[in-house]
Write a protein that holds these residues in place. Structure first.
Motif, PDB file in Angstrom:
ATOM      1  N   HIS A   1       5.439   8.013  19.900  1.00 55.30           N
ATOM      2  CA  HIS A   1       4.382   7.019  19.712  1.00 55.30           C
ATOM      3  C   HIS A   1       3.500   7.389  18.517  1.00 55.30           C
ATOM      4  O   HIS A   1       3.024   6.514  17.805  1.00 55.30           O
ATOM      5  CB  HIS A   1       3.553   6.921  20.990  1.00 55.30           C
ATOM      6  N   MET A   2       3.315   8.697  18.315  1.00 58.44           N
ATOM      7  CA  MET A   2       2.503   9.164  17.180  1.00 58.44           C
ATOM      8  C   MET A   2       3.210   8.834  15.857  1.00 58.44           C
ATOM      9  O   MET A   2       2.590   8.270  14.942  1.00 58.44           O
ATOM     10  CB  MET A   2       2.261  10.668  17.280  1.00 58.44           C
TER      11      MET A   2
ATOM     12  N   ARG B   1       3.733   5.062  11.201  1.00 63.76           N
ATOM     13  CA  ARG B   1       4.496   4.000  10.541  1.00 63.76           C
ATOM     14  C   ARG B   1       3.657   2.718  10.480  1.00 63.76           C
ATOM     15  O   ARG B   1       3.563   2.067   9.448  1.00 63.76           O
ATOM     16  CB  ARG B   1       5.740   3.784  11.413  1.00 63.76           C
ATOM     17  N   HIS B   2       3.008   2.374  11.609  1.00 60.22           N
ATOM     18  CA  HIS B   2       2.161   1.177  11.644  1.00 60.22           C
ATOM     19  C   HIS B   2       0.953   1.316  10.718  1.00 60.22           C
ATOM     20  O   HIS B   2       0.551   0.347  10.062  1.00 60.22           O
ATOM     21  CB  HIS B   2       1.676   0.910  13.075  1.00 60.22           C
ATOM     22  N   LEU B   3       0.358   2.525  10.664  1.00 58.20           N
ATOM     23  CA  LEU B   3      -0.804   2.745   9.800  1.00 58.20           C
ATOM     24  C   LEU B   3      -0.405   2.582   8.331  1.00 58.20           C
ATOM     25  O   LEU B   3      -1.175   2.046   7.529  1.00 58.20           O
ATOM     26  CB  LEU B   3      -1.417   4.133  10.055  1.00 58.20           C
TER      27      LEU B   3
ATOM     28  N   TRP C   1       2.052   0.638   7.298  1.00 58.35           N
ATOM     29  CA  TRP C   1       2.248  -0.810   7.113  1.00 58.35           C
ATOM     30  C   TRP C   1       0.918  -1.529   6.944  1.00 58.35           C
ATOM     31  O   TRP C   1       0.824  -2.521   6.215  1.00 58.35           O
ATOM     32  CB  TRP C   1       2.998  -1.407   8.313  1.00 58.35           C
ATOM     33  N   ASP C   2      -0.124  -1.039   7.645  1.00 54.77           N
ATOM     34  CA  ASP C   2      -1.447  -1.679   7.553  1.00 54.77           C
ATOM     35  C   ASP C   2      -1.993  -1.645   6.125  1.00 54.77           C
ATOM     36  O   ASP C   2      -2.816  -2.480   5.750  1.00 54.77           O
ATOM     37  CB  ASP C   2      -2.454  -0.983   8.487  1.00 54.77           C
ATOM     38  N   THR C   3      -1.545  -0.670   5.326  1.00 55.68           N
ATOM     39  CA  THR C   3      -2.016  -0.594   3.943  1.00 55.68           C
ATOM     40  C   THR C   3      -1.238  -1.568   3.050  1.00 55.68           C
ATOM     41  O   THR C   3      -1.571  -1.723   1.881  1.00 55.68           O
ATOM     42  CB  THR C   3      -1.838   0.828   3.368  1.00 55.68           C
ATOM     43  N   GLY C   4      -0.162  -2.169   3.616  1.00 54.74           N
ATOM     44  CA  GLY C   4       0.627  -3.126   2.841  1.00 54.74           C
ATOM     45  C   GLY C   4       1.854  -2.499   2.209  1.00 54.74           C
ATOM     46  O   GLY C   4       2.658  -3.190   1.599  1.00 54.74           O
TER      47      GLY C   4
END
Lengths: 124, 135
Positions: free
Chosen positions: B85-86, B91-93, B95-98
């Motif tokens: 999960h970490m 990976r999600h963080l 993606w949040d930057t684009g």
């Protein structure tokens, strides 16, 4: 006719804007080093004695890290569980009941853990 | 929401069972499953902390459970869920930057999460057992 600004002021259907989105990212970032700490703490204390465990948790740095982890993880857990429930539980009553239970669960985990860490730290 | 409108016959968008399973889709589901597993895993952590706070007898019970094959397996799975999960979260963080949203990157991230989480978990448990003097 609602203007785009008026719609934005309504902050979407949850009326909270991006608060949960932002809070989930903030706790996620905080959880990264604290999770590494937790996993290391678990594998280095397999089969540890009662006194080893007590003195480990009574160490202020360890106690503070554990408290931070519990707080951050419980907030993250509550938002995450709510998101899953909102996606998969469709009945309005069941959905609200599940969110209430998930919130109580996260709060219960946090309170019991914090109480235990404080009790161990104060040595009573 | 107004009831009259939602009761209208509308075409539904295709759901999960319509699509051919794909790695990135599985990883999205795995992120939710590992998150939910972590929520359960924290109950283990709470039990462990409360037992230490309660005294030697309570700790002996917990310790015996976590020393058993079932207990160790649960702990191993919890640590894997945490690491999975970490890494999935990192990976999600990103993606949040684009960044990293192109087809190649999402495949690389998916494999990095799977292989990285398994490798790190196994490595950490080897280190843990080594510290206990198992080897």
């Amino acid at each position: 006719m609602a203007t785009p600004l008026a719609r934005v002021r309504g902050l979407g259907s949850a009326h909270k804007g991006t608060e949960n989105f932002w809070r989930q990212r903030l706790t996620a970032i905080v959880n990264i080093p604290l999770t590494i700490f937790l996993v290391l703490a678990i594998v280095t204390h397999l089969g540890a004695s009662y006194h080893e465990m007590r003195s480990f948790i009574a160490n202020p740095a360890v106690a503070i890290a554990l408290l931070a982890l519990i707080l951050s993880a419980a907030l993250h857990m509550r938002i995450g569980l709510k998101e899953i429930i909102e996606d998969y539980v469709h009945g309005e009553g069941a959905k609200i009941a599940a969110i209430v239970l998930a919130t109580i669960y996260a709060a219960g985990i946090a309170l019991a853990s914090i109480y235990a860490i404080v009790k161990i730290s104060l040595g009573s | 929401m107004s009831h009259g409108r939602s009761q209208a016959e509308r075409p539904l968008s295709p759901h999960l069972q319509i699509y051919r399973p794909m790695l990135t889709m599985m990883m999205s589901i795995a992120h939710r499953i590992s998150g939910a597993a972590n929520a359960v895993g924290f109950l283990l952590l709470t039990w462990w902390l409360v037992a230490i706070a309660s005294g030697p007898e309570a700790y002996a019970t917990v310790s015996q459970f976590f020393g058993s094959i079932a207990g160790r397996t649960l702990l191993f799975l919890f640590s894997w869920a945490l690491i999975h999960h970490m890494l999935g979260g990192i990976r999600h963080l990103i993606w949040d930057t684009g960044y990293g949203l192109d087809k190649t990157s999402i495949e690389v991230f998916a494999w990095a999460t799977i292989i990285g989480s398994i490798a790190l978990t196994v490595l950490l448990w080897f280190a843990g057992y080594w510290l206990m003097g198992a080897f």
